[in-house]
Design a protein around this motif. Structure first.
Motif, mmCIF file in Angstrom:
data_model
loop_
_atom_site.group_PDB
_atom_site.id
_atom_site.type_symbol
_atom_site.label_atom_id
_atom_site.label_comp_id
_atom_site.label_asym_id
_atom_site.label_seq_id
_atom_site.Cartn_x
_atom_site.Cartn_y
_atom_site.Cartn_z
ATOM 1 N N ALA A 1 45.801 29.750 19.149
ATOM 2 C CA ALA A 1 45.560 30.496 18.740
ATOM 3 C C ALA A 1 45.548 31.598 20.166
ATOM 4 O O ALA A 1 45.855 31.259 20.871
ATOM 5 N N PRO A 2 45.424 32.847 19.680
ATOM 6 C CA PRO A 2 46.123 33.986 20.495
ATOM 7 C C PRO A 2 44.705 34.156 21.613
ATOM 8 O O PRO A 2 44.981 34.094 23.054
ATOM 9 N N LEU A 3 43.257 33.629 21.774
ATOM 10 C CA LEU A 3 41.596 33.451 22.284
ATOM 11 C C LEU A 3 42.298 31.558 23.184
ATOM 12 O O LEU A 3 41.061 31.579 23.594
ATOM 13 N N ALA A 4 42.793 31.771 22.630
ATOM 14 C CA ALA A 4 43.092 29.561 23.147
ATOM 15 C C ALA A 4 43.024 29.436 24.947
ATOM 16 O O ALA A 4 44.094 30.172 24.973
ATOM 17 N N PRO A 5 42.505 28.907 25.182
ATOM 18 C CA PRO A 5 42.350 28.589 26.659
ATOM 19 C C PRO A 5 44.042 28.068 27.031
ATOM 20 O O PRO A 5 44.293 27.004 26.013
ATOM 21 N N ASP A 6 44.949 28.316 28.069
ATOM 22 C CA ASP A 6 45.868 27.621 28.306
ATOM 23 C C ASP A 6 46.085 26.262 28.017
ATOM 24 O O ASP A 6 47.378 25.410 27.761
ATOM 25 N N GLU B 1 36.237 38.911 14.665
ATOM 26 C CA GLU B 1 37.150 39.806 15.134
ATOM 27 C C GLU B 1 37.284 39.787 16.358
ATOM 28 O O GLU B 1 36.179 41.145 16.551
ATOM 29 N N VAL B 2 38.586 39.187 17.426
ATOM 30 C CA VAL B 2 38.821 39.371 18.964
ATOM 31 C C VAL B 2 39.596 40.540 19.185
ATOM 32 O O VAL B 2 40.705 39.851 19.251
ATOM 33 N N GLY B 3 39.381 41.848 18.658
ATOM 34 C CA GLY B 3 41.570 42.079 18.761
ATOM 35 C C GLY B 3 42.191 41.904 17.501
ATOM 36 O O GLY B 3 41.884 41.226 16.687
ATOM 37 N N ALA B 4 43.511 42.674 17.434
ATOM 38 C CA ALA B 4 44.253 42.178 16.247
ATOM 39 C C ALA B 4 44.540 41.316 16.589
ATOM 40 O O ALA B 4 45.541 40.669 17.155
ATOM 41 N N GLY B 5 44.265 40.472 15.624
ATOM 42 C CA GLY B 5 44.677 39.512 15.214
ATOM 43 C C GLY B 5 44.365 37.873 15.806
ATOM 44 O O GLY B 5 45.019 36.975 15.464
ATOM 45 N N ALA B 6 43.439 38.487 16.523
ATOM 46 C CA ALA B 6 42.685 37.529 16.879
ATOM 47 C C ALA B 6 41.683 36.973 16.124
ATOM 48 O O ALA B 6 40.622 37.877 16.049
ATOM 49 N N GLN B 7 41.171 35.625 16.507
ATOM 50 C CA GLN B 7 39.910 35.427 15.183
ATOM 51 C C GLN B 7 38.447 34.475 16.617
ATOM 52 O O GLN B 7 40.282 33.372 16.593
ATOM 53 N N ARG B 8 37.678 34.279 16.185
ATOM 54 C CA ARG B 8 37.002 32.879 16.689
ATOM 55 C C ARG B 8 36.118 32.553 15.466
ATOM 56 O O ARG B 8 34.891 33.814 15.543
ATOM 57 N N ILE B 9 35.754 31.233 14.703
ATOM 58 C CA ILE B 9 34.505 30.882 13.951
ATOM 59 C C ILE B 9 33.561 30.647 15.498
ATOM 60 O O ILE B 9 33.956 29.219 15.901
#
Length: 474
Positions: free
Chosen positions: A5-10, A336-344
């Protein structure tokens, strides 16, 4: 395996199965039954919830005992290979109750305490005071008096003031108290990195230079018996490099101090790391023990000095992995956190009051559904608590089944150390009970608090009649 996911840490890898329990992170007895319900030590999460409620600290007693034996055996074997012996103190600050103190004592460990309260718990557990060590940078006169009167095995001296304070107490009682002097080696180790410096800027102990005068003063005083140096370089340490460098520096000081008399003990502290997530790769304790003792033996040989007895103070590595915390999900909120980025955001019925480690240290944890399994696609989630703080985070980043819903049970592993110990009543939330599991049976070893308990301390509370439900008091 799909892309992260875009928000996931490396470090966080999207799992092929968001129900899988990563080996080394979960208690060894953790398994799912045919319906997907998590079991610890043969007891199901559903049974634990129905009997004791949530949130709930759960610890596998058999694994705590096994880990205590493993640490003792590892350092014992490494020391014996070089003709010396090793003493293991369980670091009570990681988690202490009378039951836990009995477990480790029965497995051959000594116990390290650092406050009057921890001393009282150890003594109430029946631990022989001679098998206790006492730490702390600001031990009060009362604490020192109680420790000396109990017959404490050793006290780690942390300042020039404390040297004089303890000596006066011991002299008044006509005894000689065994002491170690805490030294800052200039080595700081966290996880797999360590930093060696020439100077120290912290509240604990003496510098390598000032320790010479401190030991000389201890040796002058009739109430004190100097038995060795003590050092602690950090916490959650992977690898042996930091320990090796610190031991080398300490032994240079140790050799210098031998001119003033024998020094029977060298205490190298603890801080051995564990796995909180599948990305963690802690060093096996046998490898740590052999590597540390080997370098101590080599440094002594180079200097032509006798190898002292060694002491170590593990806590987390013994009690951390056998513990989990069980929660119930209250709300689920996709953000929703920015375009195409989501966190539950998955909110549970506990939070930073029962696990302060992320708020304090940015610590990472794992999480899994405990009441069922799911075929839903894994979604990036953040497990948060119920407190009025944006930093009230239990698990910062984890992949959970995308259908996680209110009423689900959620389990967070590796919470046996420094979770109950750091627990608070923030927002007047009662602290959960601690449940031990042994031979398929669960029992309370620390009673949970209720709102009644909290109000009982408030002298201005006129009545608690409105609170008829004894919540949290399992």
């Amino acid at each position: 395996m799909s892309a992260p996911a875009p928000l996931a840490p490396d470090w966080l890898v999207r799992p092929a199965d968001a129900n899988a329990l990563a080996p080394g992170v979960w208690p060894q007895s953790a398994e799912r039954d045919g319906e997907g319900v998590l079991h610890i030590g043969g007891v199901s999460a559903l049974r634990l919830r129905d009997t004791f409620g949530t949130p709930l600290y759960v610890v596998d007693e058999a694994e705590v005992r096994a880990r205590a034996r493993r640490v003792l055996d590892a350092f014992g074997a490494a020391a014996e290979k070089h003709g010396t012996r090793a003493r293991i103190y369980y670091a009570g600050k990681a988690f202490l109750s009378t039951e836990a103190a009995r477990w480790v004592s029965e497995e051959g460990l000594w116990v390290d305490v650092c406050t009057e309260g921890e001393l009282a718990v150890a003594l109430a557990a029946g631990v022989d005071a001679a098998r206790l060590g006492f730490h702390g940078n600001n031990k009060t006169v009362r604490e020192l008096e109680r420790a000396v009167d109990a017959g404490i095995g050793s006290i780690v001296l942390d300042s020039a003031i404390e040297i004089e304070r303890l000596s006066a107490i011991a002299e008044r009682r006509g005894i000689r108290q065994s002491v170690l002097v805490r030294v800052n080696s200039g080595v700081h180790a966290e996880t797999h990195d360590f930093l060696a410096t020439a100077h120290e800027d912290q509240k604990f102990g003496f510098t390598l230079e000032s320790a010479v005068g401190a030991v000389a003063r201890v040796r002058q005083l009739p109430g004190l018996e100097f038995v060795g140096l003590h050092c602690h370089i950090g916490s959650q340490i992977f690898g042996t490099a930091g320990f090796r460098e610190s031991a080398s520096r300490l032994l240079e000081l140790h050799a210098l101090l031998l001119d003033g008399g024998d020094i029977p003990v060298l205490n190298l502290g603890g801080g051995f790391g564990i796995a909180y997530t599948s990305a963690d790769d802690p060093t096996p304790i046998e490898e740590l023990a052999e590597g540390i003792v080997d370098v101590v033996a080599a440094e002594c040989a180079v200097r032509g000095i006798p190898l002292p007895a060694l002491a170590f103070e593990p806590g987390r590595i013994i009690v951390g992995p056998p513990g989990i915390t069980l929660y119930e999900v209250g709300t689920v909120k996709p953000v929703e956190v920015g375009a195409g980025a989501q966190r539950i955001y998955v909110s549970v019925d506990g939070g930073m009051s029962d696990n302060a480690r992320h708020a304090l240290y940015g610590a990472d944890f794992s999480a899994r559904l405990a009441s069922r399994t799911s075929d839903a696609e894994a979604a990036l989630a953040r497990v948060v608590g119920r407190h009025c703080e944006s930093g009230d985070i239990v698990v910062d980043a984890e992949y959970l089944p995308g259908d996680v819903t209110p009423g689900d049970l959620l389990a967070v592993p590796a919470t046996g150390a420094y979770c109950y110990s750091l627990a608070s009543n923030y927002n007047y939330v009662p602290r959960p009970p601690v449940i031990a599991i042994r031979d398929g049976e669960a029992r309370v070893i620390v009673r949970g608090e209720s709102v009644h308990d909290l109000l009982a301390r408030d002298v201005g509370a006129a009545s608690t009649d409105a609170f008829t439900t004894d919540t949290g008091g399992a």
